[in-house]
Design a protein around this motif. Sequence first.
Motif, PDB file in Angstrom:
ATOM      1  N   GLN A   1       0.836  -1.183   0.000  1.00 37.58           N
ATOM      2  CA  GLN A   1       0.000   0.000   0.000  1.00 37.58           C
ATOM      3  C   GLN A   1       0.883   1.249   0.000  1.00 37.58           C
ATOM      4  N   VAL A   2       0.283   2.371  -0.348  1.00 39.12           N
ATOM      5  CA  VAL A   2       1.021   3.627  -0.408  1.00 39.12           C
ATOM      6  C   VAL A   2       1.437   4.045   0.999  1.00 39.12           C
ATOM      7  N   GLN A   3       2.698   4.352   1.145  1.00 43.28           N
ATOM      8  CA  GLN A   3       3.204   4.872   2.419  1.00 43.28           C
ATOM      9  C   GLN A   3       4.089   6.084   2.150  1.00 43.28           C
ATOM     10  N   LEU A   4       3.872   7.104   2.953  1.00 45.66           N
ATOM     11  CA  LEU A   4       4.698   8.313   2.920  1.00 45.66           C
ATOM     12  C   LEU A   4       5.159   8.568   4.344  1.00 45.66           C
ATOM     13  N   VAL A   5       6.463   8.630   4.541  1.00 46.22           N
ATOM     14  CA  VAL A   5       7.019   8.777   5.886  1.00 46.22           C
ATOM     15  C   VAL A   5       7.937   9.994   5.920  1.00 46.22           C
ATOM     16  N   GLU A   6       7.503  11.000   6.664  1.00 45.63           N
ATOM     17  CA  GLU A   6       8.285  12.231   6.790  1.00 45.63           C
ATOM     18  C   GLU A   6       9.291  12.127   7.932  1.00 45.63           C
ATOM     19  N   SER A   7      10.383  12.861   7.796  1.00 41.15           N
ATOM     20  CA  SER A   7      11.379  12.948   8.856  1.00 41.15           C
ATOM     21  C   SER A   7      12.136  14.265   8.709  1.00 41.15           C
ATOM     22  N   GLY A   8      12.885  14.611   9.751  1.00 41.55           N
ATOM     23  CA  GLY A   8      13.737  15.792   9.687  1.00 41.55           C
ATOM     24  C   GLY A   8      13.242  17.002  10.445  1.00 41.55           C
ATOM     25  N   GLY A   9      12.057  16.920  11.016  1.00 37.59           N
ATOM     26  CA  GLY A   9      11.555  18.054  11.776  1.00 37.59           C
ATOM     27  C   GLY A   9      12.298  18.208  13.100  1.00 37.59           C
ATOM     28  N   GLY A  10      12.006  19.314  13.785  1.00 37.04           N
ATOM     29  CA  GLY A  10      12.639  19.552  15.068  1.00 37.04           C
ATOM     30  C   GLY A  10      12.521  20.996  15.484  1.00 37.04           C
ATOM     31  N   LEU A  11      13.264  21.345  16.509  1.00 38.65           N
ATOM     32  CA  LEU A  11      13.286  22.717  17.025  1.00 38.65           C
ATOM     33  C   LEU A  11      14.492  23.444  16.430  1.00 38.65           C
ATOM     34  N   VAL A  12      14.240  24.624  15.898  1.00 39.97           N
ATOM     35  CA  VAL A  12      15.314  25.416  15.295  1.00 39.97           C
ATOM     36  C   VAL A  12      15.089  26.887  15.642  1.00 39.97           C
ATOM     37  N   GLN A  13      16.174  27.621  15.752  1.00 39.25           N
ATOM     38  CA  GLN A  13      16.071  29.045  16.058  1.00 39.25           C
ATOM     39  C   GLN A  13      15.695  29.833  14.810  1.00 39.25           C
ATOM     40  N   PRO A  14      15.075  30.975  14.985  1.00 35.12           N
ATOM     41  CA  PRO A  14      14.796  31.835  13.822  1.00 35.12           C
ATOM     42  C   PRO A  14      16.065  32.116  13.024  1.00 35.12           C
ATOM     43  N   GLY A  15      15.938  32.045  11.701  1.00 35.54           N
ATOM     44  CA  GLY A  15      17.088  32.212  10.828  1.00 35.54           C
ATOM     45  C   GLY A  15      17.805  30.920  10.510  1.00 35.54           C
ATOM     46  N   GLY A  16      17.449  29.860  11.189  1.00 36.47           N
ATOM     47  CA  GLY A  16      18.097  28.572  10.980  1.00 36.47           C
ATOM     48  C   GLY A  16      17.542  27.809   9.793  1.00 36.47           C
ATOM     49  N   SER A  17      18.051  26.595   9.613  1.00 36.38           N
ATOM     50  CA  SER A  17      17.680  25.750   8.476  1.00 36.38           C
ATOM     51  C   SER A  17      17.332  24.343   8.941  1.00 36.38           C
ATOM     52  N   LEU A  18      16.483  23.708   8.165  1.00 35.00           N
ATOM     53  CA  LEU A  18      16.156  22.290   8.336  1.00 35.00           C
ATOM     54  C   LEU A  18      15.931  21.690   6.964  1.00 35.00           C
ATOM     55  N   ARG A  19      16.189  20.396   6.849  1.00 34.73           N
ATOM     56  CA  ARG A  19      15.823  19.681   5.630  1.00 34.73           C
ATOM     57  C   ARG A  19      14.894  18.532   5.994  1.00 34.73           C
ATOM     58  N   LEU A  20      13.699  18.594   5.426  1.00 34.25           N
ATOM     59  CA  LEU A  20      12.725  17.519   5.610  1.00 34.25           C
ATOM     60  C   LEU A  20      12.862  16.495   4.493  1.00 34.25           C
ATOM     61  N   SER A  21      12.596  15.249   4.841  1.00 35.19           N
ATOM     62  CA  SER A  21      12.591  14.167   3.855  1.00 35.19           C
ATOM     63  C   SER A  21      11.261  13.438   3.918  1.00 35.19           C
ATOM     64  N   CYS A  22      10.861  12.893   2.790  1.00 38.07           N
ATOM     65  CA  CYS A  22       9.655  12.066   2.724  1.00 38.07           C
ATOM     66  C   CYS A  22      10.000  10.831   1.905  1.00 38.07           C
ATOM     67  N   ALA A  23      10.021   9.689   2.571  1.00 36.63           N
ATOM     68  CA  ALA A  23      10.308   8.422   1.898  1.00 36.63           C
ATOM     69  C   ALA A  23       8.993   7.796   1.450  1.00 36.63           C
ATOM     70  N   ALA A  24       8.908   7.485   0.165  1.00 38.21           N
ATOM     71  CA  ALA A  24       7.684   6.949  -0.419  1.00 38.21           C
ATOM     72  C   ALA A  24       7.846   5.479  -0.788  1.00 38.21           C
ATOM     73  N   SER A  25       6.756   4.738  -0.666  1.00 37.91           N
ATOM     74  CA  SER A  25       6.763   3.329  -1.067  1.00 37.91           C
ATOM     75  C   SER A  25       5.348   2.910  -1.437  1.00 37.91           C
ATOM     76  N   GLY A  26       5.258   1.790  -2.157  1.00 37.75           N
ATOM     77  CA  GLY A  26       3.953   1.245  -2.506  1.00 37.75           C
ATOM     78  C   GLY A  26       3.373   1.755  -3.803  1.00 37.75           C
ATOM     79  N   PHE A  27       4.126   2.593  -4.518  1.00 32.90           N
ATOM     80  CA  PHE A  27       3.670   3.071  -5.819  1.00 32.90           C
ATOM     81  C   PHE A  27       4.887   3.466  -6.649  1.00 32.90           C
ATOM     82  N   THR A  28       4.647   3.724  -7.940  1.00 37.19           N
ATOM     83  CA  THR A  28       5.743   4.096  -8.839  1.00 37.19           C
ATOM     84  C   THR A  28       6.037   5.581  -8.655  1.00 37.19           C
ATOM     85  N   PHE A  29       6.947   5.856  -7.758  1.00 30.60           N
ATOM     86  CA  PHE A  29       7.231   7.219  -7.303  1.00 30.60           C
ATOM     87  C   PHE A  29       7.547   8.168  -8.457  1.00 30.60           C
TER      88      PHE A  29
END
Length: 116
Positions: A1-29
């Motif tokens: 089945q289709v699955q989407l799993v996000e990661s990479g969130g968190g606490l960051v100070q203003p002006g900072g950076s984050l990179r989120l990822s989403c791993a997909a499975s169960g379909f032809t991405f």
Amino acid sequence: QVQLVESGGGLVQPGGSLRLSCAASGFTFSVYGMRWYRQAPGKERELVAGISSSGAYTNYAESVKGRFTISRDNAKNTVYLQMNSLKPEDTAVYYCNSRMISVDYWGKGTLVTVSS
């Protein structure tokens, strides 16, 4: 089945950076466009960024243009959201989305908190 799993969130100070990822499975991405949405407390879910199946085309909400970059790696079945110059108003749960034959699929989300 289709699955989407996000990661990479968190606490960051203003002006900072984050990179989120989403791993997909169960379909032809590589065939489908992908999107990132976010939902802040007490607000409706809003579209943040989208990317075409090949990655050639992207679109952004006005509020994040010039600060966020969406990208994808079809070999890894993963879509990313690079977030720079973060502001407190970017605080939200960020969701990965794919729409297939008018059906929306969602991940469970990852929380981003921008605070000093």
